[in-house]
Design a protein around this motif. Sequence first.
Motif, PDB file in Angstrom:
ATOM      1  N   GLY A 542     -15.937  53.994 -21.782  1.00  0.00           N
ATOM      2  CA  GLY A 542     -15.987  53.944 -20.150  1.00  0.00           C
ATOM      3  C   GLY A 542     -14.541  54.001 -19.723  1.00  0.00           C
ATOM      4  N   GLY A 543     -13.162  54.233 -20.487  1.00  0.00           N
ATOM      5  CA  GLY A 543     -12.532  54.028 -20.312  1.00  0.00           C
ATOM      6  C   GLY A 543     -11.785  55.086 -20.121  1.00  0.00           C
ATOM      7  N   PHE A 544     -10.515  55.230 -20.938  1.00  0.00           N
ATOM      8  CA  PHE A 544      -9.478  56.901 -20.764  1.00  0.00           C
ATOM      9  C   PHE A 544      -9.833  57.202 -22.259  1.00  0.00           C
ATOM     10  N   GLU A 545     -10.597  58.590 -22.131  1.00  0.00           N
ATOM     11  CA  GLU A 545     -11.051  58.961 -23.585  1.00  0.00           C
ATOM     12  C   GLU A 545      -9.815  59.949 -23.850  1.00  0.00           C
ATOM     13  N   ALA A 546      -8.815  60.234 -22.848  1.00  0.00           N
ATOM     14  CA  ALA A 546      -8.533  61.191 -23.326  1.00  0.00           C
ATOM     15  C   ALA A 546      -6.791  61.214 -22.165  1.00  0.00           C
ATOM     16  N   PRO A 547      -6.238  59.625 -22.652  1.00  0.00           N
ATOM     17  CA  PRO A 547      -5.271  59.724 -21.711  1.00  0.00           C
ATOM     18  C   PRO A 547      -3.989  61.304 -21.711  1.00  0.00           C
ATOM     19  N   GLY A 548      -3.567  61.315 -23.139  1.00  0.00           N
ATOM     20  CA  GLY A 548      -2.514  62.458 -22.684  1.00  0.00           C
ATOM     21  C   GLY A 548      -3.212  63.573 -22.238  1.00  0.00           C
ATOM     22  N   THR A 549      -4.687  64.174 -22.089  1.00  0.00           N
ATOM     23  CA  THR A 549      -4.476  65.192 -21.331  1.00  0.00           C
ATOM     24  C   THR A 549      -4.469  64.399 -19.661  1.00  0.00           C
ATOM     25  N   PHE A 550      -4.904  63.427 -19.328  1.00  0.00           N
ATOM     26  CA  PHE A 550      -4.480  63.224 -18.097  1.00  0.00           C
ATOM     27  C   PHE A 550      -3.355  63.557 -17.531  1.00  0.00           C
ATOM     28  N   ALA A 551      -1.766  62.853 -18.487  1.00  0.00           N
ATOM     29  CA  ALA A 551      -1.047  63.088 -18.673  1.00  0.00           C
ATOM     30  C   ALA A 551      -0.236  64.304 -18.105  1.00  0.00           C
ATOM     31  N   LEU A 552      -1.373  64.954 -19.169  1.00  0.00           N
ATOM     32  CA  LEU A 552      -0.626  66.637 -18.273  1.00  0.00           C
ATOM     33  C   LEU A 552      -1.248  66.786 -17.241  1.00  0.00           C
ATOM     34  N   ALA A 553      -2.012  66.556 -16.737  1.00  0.00           N
ATOM     35  CA  ALA A 553      -2.732  66.649 -15.695  1.00  0.00           C
ATOM     36  C   ALA A 553      -1.931  66.160 -14.615  1.00  0.00           C
ATOM     37  N   MET A 554      -1.532  65.167 -14.484  1.00  0.00           N
ATOM     38  CA  MET A 554      -0.596  64.813 -13.508  1.00  0.00           C
ATOM     39  C   MET A 554       0.712  65.349 -13.858  1.00  0.00           C
ATOM     40  N   LEU A 555       0.717  66.069 -14.962  1.00  0.00           N
ATOM     41  CA  LEU A 555       2.528  66.306 -14.949  1.00  0.00           C
ATOM     42  C   LEU A 555       2.119  67.565 -13.967  1.00  0.00           C
ATOM     43  N   LEU A 556       0.493  68.587 -13.854  1.00  0.00           N
ATOM     44  CA  LEU A 556       0.093  69.802 -13.637  1.00  0.00           C
ATOM     45  C   LEU A 556       0.762  69.351 -11.805  1.00  0.00           C
ATOM     46  N   LEU A 557      -0.262  68.630 -11.075  1.00  0.00           N
ATOM     47  CA  LEU A 557       0.050  68.003 -10.054  1.00  0.00           C
ATOM     48  C   LEU A 557       0.793  67.377  -9.701  1.00  0.00           C
ATOM     49  N   VAL A 558       1.460  67.229 -10.163  1.00  0.00           N
ATOM     50  CA  VAL A 558       3.539  66.641  -9.816  1.00  0.00           C
ATOM     51  C   VAL A 558       4.289  68.326  -8.993  1.00  0.00           C
ATOM     52  N   THR A 559       3.513  68.650 -10.572  1.00  0.00           N
ATOM     53  CA  THR A 559       4.869  70.725 -10.191  1.00  0.00           C
ATOM     54  C   THR A 559       3.921  71.115  -8.951  1.00  0.00           C
ATOM     55  N   PHE A 560       2.482  71.017  -8.613  1.00  0.00           N
ATOM     56  CA  PHE A 560       2.017  72.003  -8.166  1.00  0.00           C
ATOM     57  C   PHE A 560       2.387  71.226  -6.445  1.00  0.00           C
ATOM     58  N   VAL A 561       2.432  69.849  -6.286  1.00  0.00           N
ATOM     59  CA  VAL A 561       3.191  69.449  -5.322  1.00  0.00           C
ATOM     60  C   VAL A 561       4.469  69.850  -4.887  1.00  0.00           C
ATOM     61  N   VAL A 562       4.898  69.416  -5.880  1.00  0.00           N
ATOM     62  CA  VAL A 562       6.875  69.812  -5.493  1.00  0.00           C
ATOM     63  C   VAL A 562       6.203  71.288  -5.100  1.00  0.00           C
ATOM     64  N   TYR A 563       5.801  72.525  -5.979  1.00  0.00           N
ATOM     65  CA  TYR A 563       6.248  73.539  -5.749  1.00  0.00           C
ATOM     66  C   TYR A 563       5.876  74.304  -4.313  1.00  0.00           C
ATOM     67  N   TYR A 564       4.881  73.316  -3.832  1.00  0.00           N
ATOM     68  CA  TYR A 564       3.748  73.501  -2.413  1.00  0.00           C
ATOM     69  C   TYR A 564       4.775  73.594  -1.484  1.00  0.00           C
ATOM     70  N   PHE A 565       5.622  72.747  -1.706  1.00  0.00           N
ATOM     71  CA  PHE A 565       6.330  72.165  -0.412  1.00  0.00           C
ATOM     72  C   PHE A 565       7.770  72.589  -0.021  1.00  0.00           C
ATOM     73  N   ILE A 566       8.524  72.734  -1.005  1.00  0.00           N
ATOM     74  CA  ILE A 566       9.123  73.983  -1.713  1.00  0.00           C
ATOM     75  C   ILE A 566       9.248  75.010  -0.984  1.00  0.00           C
ATOM     76  N   ASN A 567       7.881  75.547  -0.759  1.00  0.00           N
ATOM     77  CA  ASN A 567       7.548  77.084  -0.537  1.00  0.00           C
ATOM     78  C   ASN A 567       7.243  76.638   1.442  1.00  0.00           C
ATOM     79  N   TRP A 568       6.304  75.835   1.771  1.00  0.00           N
ATOM     80  CA  TRP A 568       6.777  75.830   3.246  1.00  0.00           C
ATOM     81  C   TRP A 568       8.215  75.268   3.781  1.00  0.00           C
ATOM     82  N   LYS A 569       9.106  74.869   3.078  1.00  0.00           N
ATOM     83  CA  LYS A 569      10.235  74.779   3.374  1.00  0.00           C
ATOM     84  C   LYS A 569      11.354  75.549   3.618  1.00  0.00           C
ATOM     85  N   TYR A 570      10.433  76.566   2.643  1.00  0.00           N
ATOM     86  CA  TYR A 570      11.416  77.844   2.826  1.00  0.00           C
ATOM     87  C   TYR A 570      10.686  78.886   3.839  1.00  0.00           C
TER      88      TYR A 570
END
Lengths: 578, 178
Positions: A542-570
């Motif tokens: 029941g732990g985190f079976e795929a921690p590497g994937t989770f790290a990649l997913a968080m990287l995706l999320l951070v990229t997503f959030v940053v890029y999304y708000f840059i566009n609002w600023k524009y």
Amino acid sequence: MAEFRVCPDSGFYFHKSAESLMKVNAVVGVVALLIAGLLAIGVVLTRWQEVHWLPADTFYMVLTAHGINALLFWCIFFEMAILHFASSTLLRCRLATPRWGWAGFFLMLIGAVMNNVAVFSGKSSVMMTSYVPMQAEPHFYLGLILFAVGALIQVFVFFGTLVIAQQEKTYEGSVPLVTFGAITAAIIAVFTIASGAIILIPTYLWAVGYVSHIDAEMYRVIWWAMGHSSQQINVAAHVAVWYLIAGVLFGARPMSEKVSRFAFLLYIFFLQLASAHHILVDPGISAEWKIFNTSYAMYLAVLASMIHGLTVPGSIEVAQRGKGFTKGLFEWLRKAPWGNPVFSAMFISLVTFGFIGGITGVVMGTEQINLIIHNTIYVPAHFHATVVTGTTLTFMALTYLLIPVLFRKKMIFPWMAKLQPYVFGGGMTILILFMLGAGTLGVARRHWDMDFAGAAMAFEYPAIAYTLMAVGAIGGLLAIVGGIMYLTVTVGSLLFGKPLEPSAGILESFAGKPLQASAYDIEKPEKLMMAPKLEESEHSGGGFEAPGTFALAMLLLVTFVVYYFINWKYLASVWPLG
Amino acid sequence: MTSFMPPADRIWWKVPVGKQELVWIAIALVWCIIMFLMMPLWHVYGKQNLSTEAYQTTPAKFGAKVEEMVSKYTVGKEAGIPIVAPPVGSDIYMLGRLWQWYPVLKLKKNQEYRLHLSSMDWQHGFSLQPDNINLQIVPGYDMVLKITPDKSGEYSVICNEYCGIGHHTMVGKIYVED
């Protein structure tokens, strides 16, 4: 009568009629890709302003044909092969009504040829969208209608095969996840084709003179219910293929059947709303309608893609860790078979589809942000990340798998196949990133001349826009080289590859003929049993079976959030309007 | 191996979901809700929202309104196209046709206007450069936007919806003065 063969390398069963249909659909799809790829040379070398190769009329004709052959004919022909594979082969079931399957295929073929004839006559350079009141020749629309009807027939052959499999109990339990994904694609296809019929049939009647007027705005709303949904068939199909490849190469087990299937279900419920984000800056459409629909009902379809984005690589990670690649976060990924084009193409597809295609799609589909993106070259940049590095690269990965399994040929030039996903994916990624940049600077899509030669009033793009377009074009040429490599390997293998046992000749491979009768020595395949249960010790507790994937997913999320708000600023920097 | 085999558990929908997936789904769902809320929030707090005011019209009717404005407020000519300086706050018009934007508008900075846009023939793309505001111009529809140019200077309107062979020559102008 024995009508099945088993592939000794993969263990997949092939029903004679299904196998032939898979072959012809895949081969014709690849021919459409070849045409689209050749036309891409013209598009790239014209939009590279310093080269500016084709004259305007040829450019628009070439661009129209490039879009239709790539987005419709290549993808949908290949998806028909995937549907027959996911039903007949995966469920070990005979194909329902093979004659109807062939009828559907030939209708599609006739339609595709008819449409291409209309475009190449030069009198139907209306772009894939053929927005009324600009008019194409009648057989432009008729070709698309026939193609759609043919596709619908093949989709129903797929559904019929599922019914037979269930009635003849060829499998135990529920259908496999990959088949579930294919069902998703097929359901979306029915919706897509219905929308296409609703708009294209009256448009055809208008082109031949039986209908006097088609409302331009109504056309846009309904056309996009086909135009965008057809890309959602691609998404569902290529995600299903991701799961298939993870299973074939790694023996990966879906992390959770429930989660993955639920995510496919979200596609069925919400992806069709996508037509809305094409009409965000159109006259007279209410904000509430746009907000609800463009967000696919609060982004529930985006949620589904984010789920697949975790569970596909996650299942690979779990399988790899099970094999002992447990060091650190990413040993499982480093030690993945990067030299195997089936894997590398699939993984590049996964990353570019998520990081570029997905994120840019959500950003430009945001109600207000669309104001600064609509109809700029940002839009084709986005859909090249979804349809080319996403769908096309995934289908290329599948082809490398199918050459030995379905076509029974040994692949020629393995070194070229090994490099191909990197050249194609890398070149295309360069094209996409630089076109995104140019689009942000306002460079228009579907536009022959960045210099506006002959315009009564002058306008100049900033110099950097030219640089971005030029670098993008070089990426595009690199991708075209990658496309040529793909075609060399696949077509070359079918023509000159060493036949594998049970063997196949040129005709069997190309013309969709079944192999020698003796190859089909199985009357009834063994029943497809449920996957073996996990041993108690294999559960990770029941732990985190795929921690590497989770790290990649968080990287995706951070990229997503940053890029999304840059566009609002524009967006906040442009003229206030309301 | 099992993505193409029936699930190991017959009642697969009752198998508990792992913690990792649950956490990710929760995070992703929260992000989806934030993105969803940004759109209505921008309607309240943001300044760039597309109005939904639009009327059905015909090329003849819309063209007559454009000509009425042109005849009243023309102040000059550029490349054969009238330059029009309509009063602040008034209804102003621009039409797209093969292949020009008509007329040229001269506006005052930080003043609001009601801009009407329509097409005389095919679909066009109103693309204001270098600000990069893009709108779909559809024949038969009069689209009304309240605009407030907040920077002075020379703006170009290019067409970014494909409209035939002369598409790339379709460039118009809007001047914004202090």
